[in-house]
Structures are given as C-alpha cells and as structure tokens.
Scaffold this motif. Structure first.
Motif, PDB file in Angstrom:
ATOM      1  N   ASP A 164      -0.241   1.638   0.586  1.00 37.55           N
ATOM      2  CA  ASP A 164       0.021   2.750  -0.321  1.00 37.55           C
ATOM      3  C   ASP A 164       0.506   3.924   0.512  1.00 37.55           C
ATOM      4  O   ASP A 164      -0.291   4.601   1.180  1.00 37.55           O
ATOM      5  N   LYS A 165       1.810   4.170   0.476  1.00 36.32           N
ATOM      6  CA  LYS A 165       2.373   5.221   1.312  1.00 36.32           C
ATOM      7  C   LYS A 165       1.878   6.600   0.897  1.00 36.32           C
ATOM      8  O   LYS A 165       1.630   7.466   1.746  1.00 36.32           O
ATOM      9  N   GLY A 166       1.717   6.784  -0.408  1.00 35.64           N
ATOM     10  CA  GLY A 166       1.277   8.087  -0.898  1.00 35.64           C
ATOM     11  C   GLY A 166      -0.091   8.464  -0.365  1.00 35.64           C
ATOM     12  O   GLY A 166      -0.319   9.596   0.066  1.00 35.64           O
ATOM     13  N   GLN A 167      -1.004   7.514  -0.365  1.00 43.12           N
ATOM     14  CA  GLN A 167      -2.348   7.766   0.146  1.00 43.12           C
ATOM     15  C   GLN A 167      -2.481   7.492   1.640  1.00 43.12           C
ATOM     16  O   GLN A 167      -3.465   7.893   2.273  1.00 43.12           O
ATOM     17  N   GLY A 168      -1.503   6.783   2.190  1.00 38.12           N
ATOM     18  CA  GLY A 168      -1.581   6.418   3.601  1.00 38.12           C
ATOM     19  C   GLY A 168      -2.659   5.397   3.879  1.00 38.12           C
ATOM     20  O   GLY A 168      -3.272   5.396   4.951  1.00 38.12           O
ATOM     21  N   LEU A 169      -2.880   4.480   2.917  1.00 39.31           N
ATOM     22  CA  LEU A 169      -3.967   3.511   3.033  1.00 39.31           C
ATOM     23  C   LEU A 169      -3.460   2.078   2.978  1.00 39.31           C
ATOM     24  O   LEU A 169      -2.540   1.769   2.210  1.00 39.31           O
ATOM     25  N   PHE A 170      -4.067   1.237   3.796  1.00 41.68           N
ATOM     26  CA  PHE A 170      -3.869  -0.208   3.719  1.00 41.68           C
ATOM     27  C   PHE A 170      -5.007  -0.798   2.879  1.00 41.68           C
ATOM     28  O   PHE A 170      -6.179  -0.564   3.174  1.00 41.68           O
ATOM     29  N   HIS A 171      -4.646  -1.569   1.857  1.00 35.87           N
ATOM     30  CA  HIS A 171      -5.628  -2.239   1.007  1.00 35.87           C
ATOM     31  C   HIS A 171      -5.652  -3.713   1.411  1.00 35.87           C
ATOM     32  O   HIS A 171      -4.677  -4.440   1.195  1.00 35.87           O
ATOM     33  N   LEU A 172      -6.749  -4.152   2.014  1.00 35.77           N
ATOM     34  CA  LEU A 172      -6.846  -5.521   2.531  1.00 35.77           C
ATOM     35  C   LEU A 172      -7.800  -6.347   1.676  1.00 35.77           C
ATOM     36  O   LEU A 172      -8.889  -5.879   1.314  1.00 35.77           O
ATOM     37  N   TYR A 173      -7.387  -7.587   1.391  1.00 33.96           N
ATOM     38  CA  TYR A 173      -8.188  -8.527   0.602  1.00 33.96           C
ATOM     39  C   TYR A 173      -8.440  -9.769   1.467  1.00 33.96           C
ATOM     40  O   TYR A 173      -7.527 -10.524   1.769  1.00 33.96           O
ATOM     41  N   GLU A 187      -7.018 -22.803  -0.123  1.00 32.49           N
ATOM     42  CA  GLU A 187      -6.045 -23.469  -0.963  1.00 32.49           C
ATOM     43  C   GLU A 187      -5.666 -22.611  -2.158  1.00 32.49           C
ATOM     44  O   GLU A 187      -4.611 -22.776  -2.749  1.00 32.49           O
ATOM     45  N   THR A 188      -6.558 -21.682  -2.557  1.00 30.81           N
ATOM     46  CA  THR A 188      -6.271 -20.835  -3.695  1.00 30.81           C
ATOM     47  C   THR A 188      -5.215 -19.826  -3.312  1.00 30.81           C
ATOM     48  O   THR A 188      -5.371 -19.091  -2.349  1.00 30.81           O
ATOM     49  N   PRO A 189      -4.118 -19.727  -4.048  1.00 32.54           N
ATOM     50  CA  PRO A 189      -3.068 -18.775  -3.698  1.00 32.54           C
ATOM     51  C   PRO A 189      -3.526 -17.351  -3.931  1.00 32.54           C
ATOM     52  O   PRO A 189      -4.376 -17.096  -4.793  1.00 32.54           O
ATOM     53  N   PRO A 190      -3.001 -16.394  -3.170  1.00 28.23           N
ATOM     54  CA  PRO A 190      -3.359 -15.000  -3.385  1.00 28.23           C
ATOM     55  C   PRO A 190      -2.972 -14.558  -4.778  1.00 28.23           C
ATOM     56  O   PRO A 190      -2.015 -15.080  -5.356  1.00 28.23           O
ATOM     57  N   PRO A 191      -3.697 -13.593  -5.354  1.00 26.80           N
ATOM     58  CA  PRO A 191      -3.355 -13.123  -6.683  1.00 26.80           C
ATOM     59  C   PRO A 191      -2.042 -12.385  -6.686  1.00 26.80           C
ATOM     60  O   PRO A 191      -1.575 -11.895  -5.661  1.00 26.80           O
ATOM     61  N   GLN A 192      -1.452 -12.275  -7.842  1.00 29.96           N
ATOM     62  CA  GLN A 192      -0.232 -11.511  -7.995  1.00 29.96           C
ATOM     63  C   GLN A 192      -0.611 -10.039  -8.137  1.00 29.96           C
ATOM     64  O   GLN A 192      -1.701  -9.612  -7.803  1.00 29.96           O
ATOM     65  N   ASN A 193       0.259  -9.236  -8.672  1.00 32.91           N
ATOM     66  CA  ASN A 193      -0.025  -7.824  -8.833  1.00 32.91           C
ATOM     67  C   ASN A 193      -1.386  -7.627  -9.496  1.00 32.91           C
ATOM     68  O   ASN A 193      -1.786  -8.443 -10.316  1.00 32.91           O
ATOM     69  N   PRO A 194      -2.168  -6.582  -9.170  1.00 30.49           N
ATOM     70  CA  PRO A 194      -1.712  -5.431  -8.409  1.00 30.49           C
ATOM     71  C   PRO A 194      -1.904  -5.543  -6.906  1.00 30.49           C
ATOM     72  O   PRO A 194      -1.742  -4.556  -6.202  1.00 30.49           O
ATOM     73  N   ILE A 195      -2.279  -6.717  -6.359  1.00 33.20           N
ATOM     74  CA  ILE A 195      -2.552  -6.773  -4.921  1.00 33.20           C
ATOM     75  C   ILE A 195      -1.584  -7.689  -4.210  1.00 33.20           C
ATOM     76  O   ILE A 195      -1.922  -8.408  -3.309  1.00 33.20           O
ATOM     77  N   ALA A 196      -0.357  -7.679  -4.656  1.00 35.11           N
ATOM     78  CA  ALA A 196       0.672  -8.493  -4.006  1.00 35.11           C
ATOM     79  C   ALA A 196       1.051  -7.881  -2.680  1.00 35.11           C
ATOM     80  O   ALA A 196       0.920  -6.688  -2.451  1.00 35.11           O
ATOM     81  N   VAL A 197       1.550  -8.705  -1.777  1.00 37.80           N
ATOM     82  CA  VAL A 197       1.965  -8.222  -0.467  1.00 37.80           C
ATOM     83  C   VAL A 197       3.213  -7.387  -0.594  1.00 37.80           C
ATOM     84  O   VAL A 197       4.202  -7.785  -1.211  1.00 37.80           O
ATOM     85  N   GLN A 198       3.205  -6.193  -0.003  1.00 35.94           N
ATOM     86  CA  GLN A 198       4.385  -5.355  -0.005  1.00 35.94           C
ATOM     87  C   GLN A 198       5.175  -5.653   1.248  1.00 35.94           C
ATOM     88  O   GLN A 198       4.762  -5.346   2.352  1.00 35.94           O
ATOM     89  N   THR A 199       6.326  -6.264   1.102  1.00 33.36           N
ATOM     90  CA  THR A 199       7.077  -6.735   2.258  1.00 33.36           C
ATOM     91  C   THR A 199       8.065  -5.726   2.783  1.00 33.36           C
ATOM     92  O   THR A 199       8.536  -5.841   3.900  1.00 33.36           O
ATOM     93  N   THR A 200       8.441  -4.751   2.001  1.00 31.07           N
ATOM     94  CA  THR A 200       9.375  -3.738   2.485  1.00 31.07           C
ATOM     95  C   THR A 200       8.760  -2.363   2.226  1.00 31.07           C
ATOM     96  O   THR A 200       8.161  -2.104   1.176  1.00 31.07           O
ATOM     97  N   LEU A 201       8.905  -1.478   3.197  1.00 29.40           N
ATOM     98  CA  LEU A 201       8.336  -0.148   3.083  1.00 29.40           C
ATOM     99  C   LEU A 201       9.407   0.910   3.305  1.00 29.40           C
ATOM    100  O   LEU A 201      10.270   0.753   4.181  1.00 29.40           O
ATOM    101  N   ASP A 202       9.352   1.971   2.527  1.00 28.27           N
ATOM    102  CA  ASP A 202      10.215   3.124   2.749  1.00 28.27           C
ATOM    103  C   ASP A 202       9.495   4.071   3.694  1.00 28.27           C
ATOM    104  O   ASP A 202       8.592   4.809   3.299  1.00 28.27           O
ATOM    105  N   LEU A 203       9.847   3.997   4.961  1.00 28.76           N
ATOM    106  CA  LEU A 203       9.133   4.771   5.973  1.00 28.76           C
ATOM    107  C   LEU A 203       9.921   5.969   6.481  1.00 28.76           C
ATOM    108  O   LEU A 203       9.574   6.563   7.483  1.00 28.76           O
ATOM    109  N   THR A 204      11.007   6.271   5.815  1.00 26.20           N
ATOM    110  CA  THR A 204      11.811   7.390   6.288  1.00 26.20           C
ATOM    111  C   THR A 204      11.224   8.715   5.851  1.00 26.20           C
ATOM    112  O   THR A 204      10.460   8.794   4.901  1.00 26.20           O
TER     113      THR A 204
END
Length: 503
Positions: free
Chosen positions: A446-455, A486-503
């Motif tokens: 979460d760029k706005g909060q500056g937090l990594f949410h790990l599951y 074997e259980t796949p990770p859940p979809q949203n809201p905890i999907a992996v964010q693969t691209t970040l706007d870091l500018t």
C-alpha cells in the motif's frame, strides 16, 4: 527415545524406493503391526542404525557396513537354497519348494495355473531358479525381492526389510543432503536476524580511522536516532591500504551458514568448527575453482577482524551494542587438503548452544534465486512461527501482519539510499516467495500508507509436531520450513501487486 524432525522423516518417506513403500503398504500388518505408518518405522530405523552420528563420515561407515551385510546375506540365502534343494525332496517340509509342491498336489490345475502362471511343478521351479539367478547377480536387488521370501521367518523378513530400508535412506541422504542429515535444514542463529549484517549485493562504504580500526557507518535509523557501524581492525603501525570497506554480502552469509550447518558435538566444548575449505566452496558453487577457495579463506579472516556496533547519535563514544562473529580463524593444510578452523565469538556461540536458531528446509532455501530472498527467508520464517503462536488464521487460513519499510531496513543492508528503489527490490523478493509457495501465500504493498501486507501459510502438521518437540527440548523457534501449500492464494483484496508506481 530422541527423535528426528518430522519434516525430515516425511521427506525421506516421500523419496523411498517404491518397492519398500509397496512392501510396507501390503505387508506391514504381518511384519510391522506395531507401526501405524511408514514414518514411525523410518524414524526408528534411522535411530537404530545412526542415532546422533549425523555427519557424512559416520553415515558412510554405516552404509558400507550394511551393504556388505546385504551381500553376505544374499550369498548365504542362495547357498542355503542350493543345499536344501539338493538334499530334500519337494514333498519334504524342509524343501524350499515344499509350498509349491503342496499347492500343486492339493489345487485344481486351473487354480495352480492362475497362481503360478505355469501348468506344472517343473516349470514353476525352473522359473523360480531363473528369478533366483537374476536376483543373485543384481547387486542392487533388495533382500525383500528374494523370490522365496515367504520361506524366511518373520524375524528374518523384518531385519532384511530394515537392512534394505537403511541402505535406501542413506542413499537419499547422500544424494539430497551431501551425506549429512543436518543439511536437511538451513539454520541461522536468531541473533543474526535483527541487524543488517548482510547486503544482497556487494558494495563498499567510505571509512574513517579510529584507534586501530577502520570504521564505517552502515545505516542511520532515524526513528530512534541510532547508527549501525562496522569496524575492521588493522595494525596501527601499518599505513591504511584500503580506499573503502567492503560490506558483508550473500557469499559471506553463505560461508557463515555453511559453518553453522556443519557443527558437531566438539563445537559445544571448544567453540570451534574445523571444516574443509572445499566443503564451503561447494555450498557456493558445485564446481569451485582455486580463486573461490582463496576468496573464502580471505573472507573468513576478514570476518574475524570485523566487529559491529550501534550507538545513539548524541553519544557516539558509548556504544549500546557491540558484536563480532569470530574470535579467530586459522587456515590448516593436512593430507593435501586445506581446512579452516574457526573459533566463534561468545555471543554467537551462546545463541547456537542455547538453540536460539531459525531453521528452514535447505530444498526451499536453495530454490530461491534472488539473493535478497535468501537473506530474508529466515526472518520471514521467524515471523511465521511467532504468528502461529500468537494469531488466529484469517478466513482463508492464512496468518496476516503488516510491515513498514523500516522493518526491512533494520534487517537488510541496502546498497542504494533511495527508498523507492529498495521497495522495488523488496517487492520482487516477496513475489518470488509467493510464486514458489514458500512461506508466503500472498502480499500487497500500500503505497499510500507505506505498508507491506503479508499473508503467511500456517504451519503444516509436521512443522507443528517439530514445534512441540523443540519447545519441550528448550529449543523455542527452531522450526523448519513449511511444505508447499496446494491451496492457491486468495484473489482480491490480497492479490499480489506486481507493478508499483514508485516515482
């Protein structure tokens, strides 16, 4: 009776020869009815033959002895068969073919044919003799493959199965763990996890002279106004001969972990580990060259003269934390091979002897490609263990926690000063864990909060068994890695964010 970690036993069972697994599955009620499953028999067999002798040399000795015994038993069984076959008539109960003769005498021809795949006694015996000859000539044949095994006593079958089993187990240990059971885990002392001792990439830092040391500031922690330094000792009578100090990188980390993973009983009295340089080199590169050997020796001696300290910025003359890996390092030549003898510093020694260690499976550790992933893995495992004790899984069955950038800054030494660049590195590393289903089910930043949410994945049943046993033994936190989920990770809201706007 002491036990081996359950994860190790399960892994060994998974890799066993199918003939052994099938034999136990079909015959265990007849020969091993005291065991509910194969895991228990494997654990007891390991302890019976190996006990605490988990090092390569001792295990090789057990293997050679058991292979020799199997050959002798194979030869003895064939000799006894030939003697009995010549001496006794088929109708004599001492004949090795008495049961075949009895079936031929009592059964209808169609039933006998279906049972033995031959219509007459002579053909069946010829078929048996051919199988016996093939079994005798094949040095890799198992004792339980003996064509007339049903003639052996229950005790003979049990001991023969165990002989086959321990040989196969040691073959798996040799192939998968370089002949050392302790290599199943990649262990790291807890004390190395809460400070940024290692960087994911090699780089140098500017230094200043102070008494008999070169001193370099590594990290400034703004939140609590502290500075983390490295100090490299030198002879004050000699002029400084470096422009910058080189930080400890992934190769230094691997050298240290290889030493720790080869600790034997002598270490607990001497604080020393003596290890062949080639063993360390092969942990870094399967085909090491002389340059790597020389580099390892140089790095070890450099570790011995390097210390770390932390101090408050307002009072730099009074460190609040001081630490060094080793007291001394010696290079030894013996029988044409080079060894290093390393004496650990008291703090690191106590962390190891008090079992303040975090362990992950070597297979998962070695499957990680990114250097930052390998440096971060034990920290994630430590977090996962702590959460499994203190938290309840969410609705998806995962353990959840958030982290800000400073968490990673305190445990990893980053080359770049730009926060956005380092966040991108962290993101790529977390993606690797998720893609390979190691420790993490998913994450998002979460760029706005500056937090990594790990599951995190919850602990497997085997891990929980190991956790209970290690806690009872006073080894809190020494938990190996999770099995692949074997259980796949859940979809949203905890999907992996693969691209970040870091500018």
């Amino acid at each position: 009776m002491p036990t081996y970690p359950q994860q190790l036993i399960t892994s060994l069972c998974d890799h066993l020869d199918e003939r052994l697994k099938n034999f136990f599955s079909i015959e265990h009620l007849r020969y091993f009815d005291e065991y509910a499953d194969l895991n228990g028999l494997v654990a007891d067999t390991l302890w019976e033959y190996i006990k605490k002798e988990t090092q390569k040399t001792e295990i090789n000795s057990v293997y050679n002895t058991q292979v020799k015994m199997r050959r002798q038993k194979r030869k003895r069984w064939i000799s006894n068969h030939e003697s009995s076959h010549e001496k006794y008539a088929f109708s004599d109960k001492k004949s090795p073919y008495y049961s075949v003769w009895h079936d031929h005498d009592q059964m209808m021809g169609s039933v006998f044919l279906k049972l033995y795949d031959a219509p007459d006694l002579e053909t069946v015996i010829k078929n048996y003799q051919k199988k016996l000859a093939d079994w005798q000539q094949n040095d890799k044949s198992l004792l339980i493959d003996y064509p007339l095994l049903s003639n052996r006593t229950k005790h003979q079958v049990r001991t023969s199965f165990k002989n086959d089993l321990i040989i196969n187990l040691i073959e798996i240990i040799t192939e998968s763990y370089d002949g050392n059971i302790d290599n199943y885990f990649s262990k790291k002392p807890d004390i190395l996890l809460d400070k940024p001792f290692f960087a994911p990439a090699k780089f140098s830092v500017p230094f200043k002279e102070s008494l008999d040391s070169y001193v370099a500031d590594l990290v400034n922690f703004d939140k609590d106004d502290t500075t983390f330094q490295m100090l490299v000792s030198y002879d004050p009578n000699e002029a400084p001969n470096v422009d910058k100090l080189r930080v400890f990188d992934p190769k230094d980390n691997q050298i240290l972990m290889t030493l720790i993973n080869h600790i034997n009983l002598d270490f607990y009295e001497s604080k020393q580990i003596t290890l062949e340089v080639g063993t360390i080199a092969k942990a870094i590169n399967s085909r090491p060259n002389k340059r790597l050997y020389d580099d390892i020796k140089m790095r070890l001696h450099n570790m011995a003269r390097t210390a770390f300290q932390m101090y408050k910025k307002e009072n730099p003359n009074e460190p609040i934390y001081t630490f060094s890996f080793f007291d001394n390092v010696r290079t030894i030549s013996k029988d044409g091979k080079e060894y290093v003898s390393v004496t650990f510093g008291n703090t690191l020694y106590e962390s190891i002897t008090k079992k303040k260690m975090i362990s992950v499976t070597s297979s998962n550790y070695n499957s990680l490609d990114l250097e930052l992933s390998r440096l971060l893995y034990h920290n994630l495992q430590k977090e996962r263990i702590a959460l499994s004790v203190s938290s309840v899984p969410d609705e998806h069955g995962y353990l959840y926690k958030t982290y800000d950038y400073s968490y990673f800054q305190r445990i990893i030494l980053f080359k770049k000063k730009k926060k956005a660049d380092n966040i991108q590195l962290i993101t790529e590393t977390l993606e690797e864990f998720v893609e390979k289903k190691i420790a993490l089910a998913s994450f998002r930043y979460d760029k706005g909060q500056g937090l990594f949410h790990l599951y995190y994945f919850t602990l497997s049943d085997d891990e929980r068994a190991d956790l209970i046993s290690t806690n009872e033994a006073g080894r809190t936190g020494q938990i190996p890695d999770a099995a692949e989920a074997e259980t796949p990770p859940p979809q949203n809201p905890i999907a992996v964010q693969t691209t970040l706007d870091l500018t």
